[in-house]
Design a protein around this motif. Sequence first.
Motif, PDB file in Angstrom:
ATOM      1  N   GLY A 104       0.786  -1.215   0.000  1.00 55.15           N
ATOM      2  CA  GLY A 104       0.000   0.000   0.000  1.00 55.15           C
ATOM      3  C   GLY A 104       0.823   1.271   0.000  1.00 55.15           C
ATOM      4  O   GLY A 104       0.262   2.361  -0.145  1.00 55.15           O
ATOM      5  N   LEU A 105       2.154   1.174   0.186  1.00 55.90           N
ATOM      6  CA  LEU A 105       2.994   2.368   0.167  1.00 55.90           C
ATOM      7  C   LEU A 105       3.449   2.678  -1.265  1.00 55.90           C
ATOM      8  O   LEU A 105       3.860   1.772  -2.011  1.00 55.90           O
ATOM      9  N   ALA A 106       3.349   3.952  -1.616  1.00 57.39           N
ATOM     10  CA  ALA A 106       3.859   4.366  -2.936  1.00 57.39           C
ATOM     11  C   ALA A 106       5.370   4.628  -2.869  1.00 57.39           C
ATOM     12  O   ALA A 106       6.121   4.207  -3.754  1.00 57.39           O
ATOM     13  N   SER A 107       5.804   5.309  -1.795  1.00 59.03           N
ATOM     14  CA  SER A 107       7.237   5.606  -1.646  1.00 59.03           C
ATOM     15  C   SER A 107       7.490   6.052  -0.225  1.00 59.03           C
ATOM     16  O   SER A 107       6.559   6.374   0.521  1.00 59.03           O
ATOM     17  N   PHE A 108       8.782   6.095   0.138  1.00 64.13           N
ATOM     18  CA  PHE A 108       9.174   6.655   1.432  1.00 64.13           C
ATOM     19  C   PHE A 108      10.593   7.162   1.304  1.00 64.13           C
ATOM     20  O   PHE A 108      11.401   6.666   0.490  1.00 64.13           O
ATOM     21  N   ALA A 109      10.924   8.179   2.118  1.00 64.72           N
ATOM     22  CA  ALA A 109      12.267   8.781   2.084  1.00 64.72           C
ATOM     23  C   ALA A 109      12.441   9.592   3.351  1.00 64.72           C
ATOM     24  O   ALA A 109      11.457   9.935   4.035  1.00 64.72           O
ATOM     25  N   THR A 110      13.717   9.897   3.658  1.00 57.64           N
ATOM     26  CA  THR A 110      13.977  10.736   4.824  1.00 57.64           C
ATOM     27  C   THR A 110      13.503  12.152   4.532  1.00 57.64           C
ATOM     28  O   THR A 110      13.438  12.588   3.382  1.00 57.64           O
ATOM     29  N   GLY A 168      13.327  17.672   9.808  1.00 57.06           N
ATOM     30  CA  GLY A 168      13.866  16.674  10.715  1.00 57.06           C
ATOM     31  C   GLY A 168      15.004  15.868  10.127  1.00 57.06           C
ATOM     32  O   GLY A 168      15.616  15.064  10.831  1.00 57.06           O
ATOM     33  N   GLY A 169      15.250  16.015   8.839  1.00 61.58           N
ATOM     34  CA  GLY A 169      16.375  15.349   8.215  1.00 61.58           C
ATOM     35  C   GLY A 169      16.250  13.840   8.273  1.00 61.58           C
ATOM     36  O   GLY A 169      15.161  13.262   8.158  1.00 61.58           O
ATOM     37  N   ASP A 170      17.400  13.146   8.477  1.00 58.93           N
ATOM     38  CA  ASP A 170      17.378  11.687   8.486  1.00 58.93           C
ATOM     39  C   ASP A 170      16.870  11.114   9.807  1.00 58.93           C
ATOM     40  O   ASP A 170      16.886   9.909  10.022  1.00 58.93           O
ATOM     41  N   GLY A 171      16.397  11.991  10.700  1.00 63.96           N
ATOM     42  CA  GLY A 171      15.742  11.513  11.920  1.00 63.96           C
ATOM     43  C   GLY A 171      14.248  11.283  11.717  1.00 63.96           C
ATOM     44  O   GLY A 171      13.574  10.783  12.612  1.00 63.96           O
ATOM     45  N   VAL A 172      13.742  11.637  10.521  1.00 63.99           N
ATOM     46  CA  VAL A 172      12.321  11.480  10.201  1.00 63.99           C
ATOM     47  C   VAL A 172      12.203  10.844   8.825  1.00 63.99           C
ATOM     48  O   VAL A 172      12.943  11.213   7.902  1.00 63.99           O
ATOM     49  N   THR A 173      11.272   9.907   8.693  1.00 68.39           N
ATOM     50  CA  THR A 173      10.977   9.292   7.403  1.00 68.39           C
ATOM     51  C   THR A 173       9.551   9.643   7.015  1.00 68.39           C
ATOM     52  O   THR A 173       8.632   9.516   7.834  1.00 68.39           O
ATOM     53  N   ILE A 174       9.371  10.105   5.766  1.00 71.26           N
ATOM     54  CA  ILE A 174       8.038  10.449   5.260  1.00 71.26           C
ATOM     55  C   ILE A 174       7.634   9.360   4.271  1.00 71.26           C
ATOM     56  O   ILE A 174       8.361   9.072   3.315  1.00 71.26           O
ATOM     57  N   ALA A 175       6.488   8.750   4.508  1.00 73.25           N
ATOM     58  CA  ALA A 175       5.981   7.677   3.640  1.00 73.25           C
ATOM     59  C   ALA A 175       4.672   8.128   3.016  1.00 73.25           C
ATOM     60  O   ALA A 175       3.820   8.729   3.685  1.00 73.25           O
ATOM     61  N   SER A 176       4.519   7.873   1.712  1.00 68.99           N
ATOM     62  CA  SER A 176       3.293   8.245   0.981  1.00 68.99           C
ATOM     63  C   SER A 176       2.556   6.982   0.553  1.00 68.99           C
ATOM     64  O   SER A 176       3.176   6.005   0.117  1.00 68.99           O
ATOM     65  N   PHE A 177       1.209   7.017   0.662  1.00 67.25           N
ATOM     66  CA  PHE A 177       0.376   5.889   0.247  1.00 67.25           C
ATOM     67  C   PHE A 177       0.019   5.999  -1.222  1.00 67.25           C
ATOM     68  O   PHE A 177       0.067   7.082  -1.822  1.00 67.25           O
ATOM     69  N   ARG A 178      -0.346   4.882  -1.788  1.00 64.96           N
ATOM     70  CA  ARG A 178      -0.743   4.878  -3.190  1.00 64.96           C
ATOM     71  C   ARG A 178      -2.072   5.585  -3.394  1.00 64.96           C
ATOM     72  O   ARG A 178      -2.921   5.530  -2.547  1.00 64.96           O
TER      73      ARG A 178
END
Length: 776
Positions: A754-760, A766-776
């Motif tokens: 169900g995830l389209a993509s994710f990246a820091t 927040g830089g590499d201390g946070v990951t943002i994930a997007s749904f399809r």
Amino acid sequence: MNSRTLRALEFGKVLEHLASFCVSEAGKQVCLQTVPLNTPKEVTAELALFDDARTFFSRSGFRLREFPDLSSFLSVFAHSDDPIRSVSVPDTDAFWAVRDAFGLLKEAIAAIHEESSSGWPHLERLCAETPFPDMSLAALRRCLDDSGMIRDESSPELLFVRSELRRLHTQCLRKVKDFALRYNLTQYLQDDFMTLASDRYVLPLKSNFKGRVQGIIHDYSNTGETCYFEPIFLIELNNRLQDLKKEEREEEYNILRYLQGVLVQEKDRLLASWKLLIRLDAESAKTGFAAFLDATCASVDESENAPLSLLKARHPLLAFDRELQKKGGPHPIDLIFRSEDRALVISGGNAGGKTVCLKTLGLLTIMTLSGLPIPAARGAVVPWWPRIQAFIGDEQSLDDHLSTYTAQIRHLSASWEHTDSRTLVLLDEFGAGTDPTQGAALAQAVLDGLLERGAHIVSATHFPALKNYALSREHVRAASVLFDPGTKKPLFRLAYDQVGASQALDAAREHGLPESVLRRAEQYMLLDGEDSGAVLNRLNELAAQRERDLEKLEEERRRYEEKRRSLQERFEKERLRLQEDLQRQSADIMKKWQEGRIAHRQALKEMARLKAEASPQTEKPQPTISPEQICPGQTVLHRPWNRRAIVQEIDSGKKRVRLDMNGVTMWADISLIELADPSPAPASSGATVRTAQKNPVFLRLDLRGKRVDIALGELSQFLDRALLSGQDGVEILHGRGTGVLRREVHAFLKTFPGLASFATAKEDQGGDGVTIASFR
């Protein structure tokens, strides 16, 4: 329970009707010997067993077939110390009867135990506690076939002898055929085959040819045209046949002796199982008896001053009267004793049903105490009355020099000392056989004495003094049988708390007494000044109207109950239809997702739509608040999730607020929240307040400081909730640290559907201390 009462109430006739539903003579005898039980516990156990049996026979469809009576056969084993020596070997028919009866019992036990969670625990326990003669039944089945003949395989010796007999028969046939062809004897034979005469193989030879062949003539046919002829060449074979027959009889006798020994060895099991089979037959008869009468089980109340409740009670013998059934009878009556009542005095016209009321009460009580179902409405309650004294009918006896009056007095005197609070006394016009004034006085005195002894009494009377007694005496209740005010015919209904006129003249008119006699009787009544019929007739009219009103109300109640039941059935059908429709649509969505025709997120949205459509839609008004009513740090309730949250930020322009729910942050419309008492749970220490962004991330999860396994578990649940709520993406705060938690989170996100993509995140987010994930 004395036998005189049982005869007076005709309990034996009820048992005869019960016995007619049995399939065996032994079962009939058990039913005919039914008597009231000794304790309330025994009655309750008997009724519980019947209720189980009725459920079993109804649900399983199992029916007992007719089986032979083994009582005499088994009694020989039961009453003999050494049955093998003292009893001759039974014949094959007796053993076959045992095989048939206990084979039927085994089928019944198997049917009872077939369902592991059955609805008949008492019946199942009874079968489990009864030892079954498995060895005897196995031996009988091995030695006897279904037709009752001894099998060849019963013993090696019998198998050998019978094989020799068959071989000898074939040999004789072949020799006879060869002999007939060699000497051209076919024309002399009446039949083409040989037959048996005096247990020997012979030829059916025409009598006028008997001197042409050497041999022995054993017999002639009835017409004399055929002689049964034994040729010389068959003599030796027939002698051998006799030897084999003798050996066969000896082997069969040995087998029967063996079977007898097996039965003797298991005689206790045989007797116990035979009692169980008869018991099942009797319970099956009770089931048929109850079905015919539409009967139910009454409960027995053994408490002091226990009430009596027999609603819509019918006399069982009248229920079996087919002529009465054609006329719409018998009419049900309500027999009631309140807890404060000790006596019931029934008055009213002749042929109105007073005696039937007494007999119905007495008979239904005896049936209940005997563990039988009774024809009454469900919920019937009978007090524990182990002693019933019935003074009903004409008990005069010329042999004993007793009149009707003196016979009643003698029987009452004999039972007086045994009368107590557990006694029911039925008095049918007691004291009517003597002077009316003295008889009425004696009847009142007898009721006083019985009440002092604590007995319950039901009395039918025509005495005016006794009617007044019923209306004025404490713990005594009056009742009257009703008549139709217009036709003067009995309604066979019982009205309580009133007395009734005797209707003697109306009954005489109905049965054909001359009108001139009746008019003269009316004149005598006027002269005596004792005509209170007008008042009592008015009471009867009012009571009859009340009964009609109650009938209408009951009919209305039944109609509404039927309507409610119909609506309930329609609702259930509609519910099942909707459930099947939802299951079908859900299966279609899952199939499309599995085939890749829709994305995971779309499938979840479709499932959420189905759930919303299936949920009941209520128009419950929701409280609304304005942005001015809340402030950062305030506790509110998020209605869609039914969770408390802390307000972090307010966007008045878009009328939304940023909420923190135990580390999960999200933007929510202000219409979806309501004010709540401050929650003791503070906001997550890692929660930060951010200004509104142009494209905000609606959900954030803080995993910092948590172990990897715990963090991944929370992440999985967090992503599921986010998908179901229709979010575009999520923020996962895992911190920098050593990078272990970030790598594990990224590895998990790669496998999450169900995830389209994710990246820091960017540095300002927040830089590499946070990951943002997007749904399809």
